[in-house]
Design a protein around this motif. Structure first.
Motif, PDB file in Angstrom:
ATOM      1  N   VAL A  71      -4.339  -1.824  -6.495  1.00 11.71           N
ATOM      2  CA  VAL A  71      -2.800  -1.197  -6.188  1.00 11.71           C
ATOM      3  C   VAL A  71      -3.470  -0.185  -6.354  1.00 11.71           C
ATOM      4  CG1 VAL A  71      -0.898  -0.306  -7.334  1.00 11.71           C
ATOM      5  CG2 VAL A  71      -2.014  -2.131  -7.754  1.00 11.71           C
ATOM      6  N   ALA A  72      -2.729   0.719  -5.262  1.00 13.16           N
ATOM      7  CA  ALA A  72      -2.357   2.228  -4.601  1.00 13.16           C
ATOM      8  C   ALA A  72      -1.682   3.092  -4.667  1.00 13.16           C
ATOM      9  CB  ALA A  72      -3.868   2.365  -2.861  1.00 13.16           C
ATOM     10  N   PHE A  73      -1.538   4.537  -5.344  1.00 17.21           N
ATOM     11  CA  PHE A  73      -0.536   4.877  -4.214  1.00 17.21           C
ATOM     12  C   PHE A  73      -0.587   5.861  -3.274  1.00 17.21           C
ATOM     13  CE2 PHE A  73      -0.836   4.153  -8.796  1.00 17.21           C
ATOM     14  CZ  PHE A  73      -0.033   3.360  -9.061  1.00 17.21           C
ATOM     15  N   LEU A  74      -0.136   5.501  -2.227  1.00 19.71           N
ATOM     16  CA  LEU A  74      -0.261   6.484  -0.940  1.00 19.71           C
ATOM     17  C   LEU A  74       0.742   7.299  -0.437  1.00 19.71           C
ATOM     18  CD1 LEU A  74      -0.708   2.902   0.860  1.00 19.71           C
ATOM     19  CD2 LEU A  74      -2.352   4.885  -0.190  1.00 19.71           C
ATOM     20  N   THR A  75       0.655   8.778  -0.151  1.00 14.03           N
ATOM     21  CA  THR A  75       1.701   9.362   0.914  1.00 14.03           C
ATOM     22  C   THR A  75       2.140   8.712   2.046  1.00 14.03           C
ATOM     23  OG1 THR A  75      -0.240  10.680   2.158  1.00 14.03           O
ATOM     24  CG2 THR A  75       0.745  11.260  -0.382  1.00 14.03           C
ATOM     25  N   PRO A  76       3.053   8.555   2.367  1.00 14.44           N
ATOM     26  CA  PRO A  76       4.071   7.660   3.608  1.00 14.44           C
ATOM     27  C   PRO A  76       2.925   8.511   4.773  1.00 14.44           C
ATOM     28  CG  PRO A  76       5.750   8.996   2.712  1.00 14.44           C
ATOM     29  CD  PRO A  76       4.672   9.632   1.742  1.00 14.44           C
ATOM     30  N   ALA A  77       2.244   9.813   4.948  1.00 14.61           N
ATOM     31  CA  ALA A  77       1.275   9.568   5.975  1.00 14.61           C
ATOM     32  C   ALA A  77       0.099   8.586   5.753  1.00 14.61           C
ATOM     33  CB  ALA A  77       1.284  11.447   6.201  1.00 14.61           C
ATOM     34  N   ALA A  78      -0.091   9.086   4.938  1.00 12.65           N
ATOM     35  CA  ALA A  78      -1.567   8.090   4.601  1.00 12.65           C
ATOM     36  C   ALA A  78      -1.173   6.704   4.830  1.00 12.65           C
ATOM     37  CB  ALA A  78      -1.712   8.273   3.187  1.00 12.65           C
ATOM     38  N   PHE A  79       0.052   5.911   4.262  1.00 13.37           N
ATOM     39  CA  PHE A  79       0.531   4.696   4.387  1.00 13.37           C
ATOM     40  C   PHE A  79       0.478   4.366   6.518  1.00 13.37           C
ATOM     41  CE2 PHE A  79       3.619   1.488   5.407  1.00 13.37           C
ATOM     42  CZ  PHE A  79       3.103  -0.112   4.559  1.00 13.37           C
ATOM     43  N   LYS A  80       1.206   4.986   6.672  1.00 14.66           N
ATOM     44  CA  LYS A  80       0.976   4.689   8.882  1.00 14.66           C
ATOM     45  C   LYS A  80      -0.409   4.889   8.758  1.00 14.66           C
ATOM     46  CE  LYS A  80       5.209   7.543   8.576  1.00 14.66           C
ATOM     47  NZ  LYS A  80       6.421   8.358   9.470  1.00 14.66           N
ATOM     48  N   LYS A  81      -1.095   5.741   8.421  1.00 15.69           N
ATOM     49  CA  LYS A  81      -2.262   5.076   9.139  1.00 15.69           C
ATOM     50  C   LYS A  81      -3.191   4.430   9.711  1.00 15.69           C
ATOM     51  CE  LYS A  81      -3.502  10.894   9.094  1.00 15.69           C
ATOM     52  NZ  LYS A  81      -3.644  11.702   8.714  1.00 15.69           N
ATOM     53  N   THR A 112      -7.814  -5.301 -11.768  1.00 15.19           N
ATOM     54  CA  THR A 112      -7.399  -4.069 -10.913  1.00 15.19           C
ATOM     55  C   THR A 112      -7.308  -2.637 -10.828  1.00 15.19           C
ATOM     56  OG1 THR A 112      -5.260  -5.424 -11.700  1.00 15.19           O
ATOM     57  CG2 THR A 112      -4.827  -3.161 -10.303  1.00 15.19           C
ATOM     58  N   ARG A 113      -8.428  -2.397 -10.226  1.00 12.34           N
ATOM     59  CA  ARG A 113      -8.545  -0.480  -9.991  1.00 12.34           C
ATOM     60  C   ARG A 113      -7.251  -0.414  -9.473  1.00 12.34           C
ATOM     61  NH1 ARG A 113     -13.766   0.799  -6.534  1.00 12.34           N
ATOM     62  NH2 ARG A 113     -14.254   2.844  -6.533  1.00 12.34           N
ATOM     63  N   LEU A 114      -7.293   1.696  -9.774  1.00 13.11           N
ATOM     64  CA  LEU A 114      -6.650   2.170  -9.095  1.00 13.11           C
ATOM     65  C   LEU A 114      -6.676   2.812  -8.585  1.00 13.11           C
ATOM     66  CD1 LEU A 114      -3.777   1.544 -10.316  1.00 13.11           C
ATOM     67  CD2 LEU A 114      -3.538   3.524 -11.674  1.00 13.11           C
ATOM     68  N   TYR A 115      -6.049   3.353  -6.891  1.00  8.10           N
ATOM     69  CA  TYR A 115      -6.005   4.589  -6.196  1.00  8.10           C
ATOM     70  C   TYR A 115      -5.335   4.861  -6.245  1.00  8.10           C
ATOM     71  CZ  TYR A 115     -10.609   1.080  -4.564  1.00  8.10           C
ATOM     72  OH  TYR A 115     -11.203   0.662  -4.126  1.00  8.10           O
ATOM     73  N   CYS A 116      -5.724   6.598  -5.797  1.00  9.63           N
ATOM     74  CA  CYS A 116      -4.060   7.679  -5.529  1.00  9.63           C
ATOM     75  C   CYS A 116      -4.674   8.070  -4.620  1.00  9.63           C
ATOM     76  CB  CYS A 116      -4.380   8.751  -6.776  1.00  9.63           C
ATOM     77  SG  CYS A 116      -3.811   8.106  -8.588  1.00  9.63           S
ATOM     78  N   VAL A 117      -3.708   8.444  -3.471  1.00  9.10           N
ATOM     79  CA  VAL A 117      -4.457   8.621  -2.063  1.00  9.10           C
ATOM     80  C   VAL A 117      -4.091   9.885  -1.778  1.00  9.10           C
ATOM     81  CG1 VAL A 117      -4.871   7.985  -0.016  1.00  9.10           C
ATOM     82  CG2 VAL A 117      -5.327   5.860  -1.044  1.00  9.10           C
ATOM     83  N   ASN A 118      -4.771  10.671  -1.534  1.00 13.65           N
ATOM     84  CA  ASN A 118      -4.347  12.119  -0.819  1.00 13.65           C
ATOM     85  C   ASN A 118      -3.243  12.913  -1.502  1.00 13.65           C
ATOM     86  OD1 ASN A 118      -5.786  11.410   1.496  1.00 13.65           O
ATOM     87  ND2 ASN A 118      -4.660  11.308   2.460  1.00 13.65           N
ATOM     88  N   ASP A 119      -2.417  12.185  -2.892  1.00 11.96           N
ATOM     89  CA  ASP A 119      -2.255  13.109  -3.728  1.00 11.96           C
ATOM     90  C   ASP A 119      -2.914  12.290  -4.999  1.00 11.96           C
ATOM     91  OD1 ASP A 119      -0.338  14.155  -4.655  1.00 11.96           O
ATOM     92  OD2 ASP A 119       1.359  13.921  -3.299  1.00 11.96           O
ATOM     93  N   TYR A 120      -2.110  13.537  -5.847  1.00 17.79           N
ATOM     94  CA  TYR A 120      -2.822  12.778  -7.598  1.00 17.79           C
ATOM     95  C   TYR A 120      -0.775  13.764  -8.345  1.00 17.79           C
ATOM     96  CZ  TYR A 120      -4.322  12.373 -12.209  1.00 17.79           C
ATOM     97  OH  TYR A 120      -4.718  11.484 -13.626  1.00 17.79           O
TER      98      TYR A 120
END
Length: 340
Positions: free
Chosen positions: A307-317, A249-257
């Protein structure tokens, strides 16, 4: 003195040298990062975006030295008088305090823990001042600390009832604020007990009681702070994501950490749109960084398991882009998704 300095230097080289060598062999960039980036560049430039201003440590010292903050003028005045009279110990402790405070105040990188090295010297001077102080004077100083802890306990108890402010601060309900209020209240009571002891001509037990109050306050507050909604959400998202992880599994942290997530999951996180203090490491491993959501969506589409961890704004986009995602956990500040 010269011989002692040489012995200390030799011992330092013998103890730290092998470790530094081993790390440098495995990571050739380490010496530059540790000695140049983390010492000189961090001090002289704003490369890590930690500059807060030359007066940043003033309120930190005033708050961090409680319950003895009101003693500071007396402590420094007595120490300066002794230093001028030729007491070398007082002069050494004053120079210790002044150097640490001035050095980090002038630095372009400032964090609260940087002030810790001056506290042992200040504590020694404070102890000497307290040992000479009339009991009545000590009780007056402890009144200030006891009153402040009581006021903060009341504020912590009232805060959840101020709905708009509680929502903005993401406080909500739960055991955190009552627990922190209890810690402040206990510290207030122990300082109050110290006042009674001081008035009973027992200054040493009075100082112990006030110090115990500080220990209870710090330990209790830190413990209950872990249960604040934001911290609880991070713990929950980690627990929810862990069963979704497999060896590939590859892990992503999107627009935040959030630093605790990769640590407690034991996985390296590919960063998207964020570099921060990890910039130097990303220069060494550029494959762990994607510039924006467009690149992330392309990479995500090719992943068999991620698996990715997103900010709500990134999730909407990403939802608008039609990115295939299965929501694992959602909260006001973080959303965890898996590849469908």
């Amino acid at each position: 003195m010269a011989l002692a300095s040489v012995v200390v230097l030799v011992a330092l080289v013998l103890l730290a040298g092998p470790w530094l060598y081993a790390v440098s062999v495995r990571n050739p960039e380490f010496l530059h990062f540790f000695f140049i980036r983390q010492q000189f560049q961090r001090f002289l430039t704003t490369v890590d975006d930690r500059y807060e201003g030359v007066w940043f440590f003033v309120p930190i010292l005033l708050l961090g030295f409680l319950p003895w903050t009101t003693l500071l003028p007396r402590i420094l005045k007595e120490a300066w008088g002794e230093a001028r009279a030729g007491t070398r110990v007082s002069l050494l402790l004053l120079l210790w305090i002044a150097f640490v405070f001035a050095f980090f105040s002038l630095s372009k990188s400032q964090l609260i823990p940087y002030l810790l090295p001056l506290l042992p010297a200040l504590a020694l001077l404070a102890g000497r001042t307290l040992s000479r102080m009339p009991a009545s004077s000590m009780s007056r100083h402890l009144w200030v600390a006891s009153g402040l802890w009581l006021a903060l306990a009341l504020a912590a108890m009232l805060l959840p009832h101020l709905a708009a402010l509680a929502t903005r601060l993401e406080i909500g309900s739960g055991p955190a604020l009552p627990g922190m209020a209890g810690s402040f209240l206990t510290a207030s009571v122990l300082c109050g007990f110290g006042i009674w002891l001081a008035r009973s001509a027992r200054p040493v037990p009075a100082a112990w009681s006030a110090a115990l109050g500080t220990l209870v306050l710090v330990g209790g507050s830190l413990s209950f702070a872990q249960q604040l909604p934001r911290m609880a959400r991070i713990n929950t998202v980690i627990d929810q994501v862990r069963p979704e992880l497999h060896p590939g599994t590859r892990l992503y942290c999107v627009n935040d950490y959030e630093q605790s997530i990769p640590f407690y999951l034991g996985r390296t996180c590919t960063l998207v749109g964020y570099r921060g203090e990890l910039d130097f490491g990303l220069q060494q491993e550029p494959q762990l960084w994607l510039a924006d959501l467009t690149q992330f969506a392309q990479s995500w589409a090719q992943e068999p398991d991620a698996v990715a961890f997103l900010t709500p704004a990134a999730f909407k986009k990403l939802a608008v882009l039609g990115t295939p995602m299965r929501v694992i956990y959602t909260a006001p500040s973080i959303i965890a998704v898996a590849k469908q």
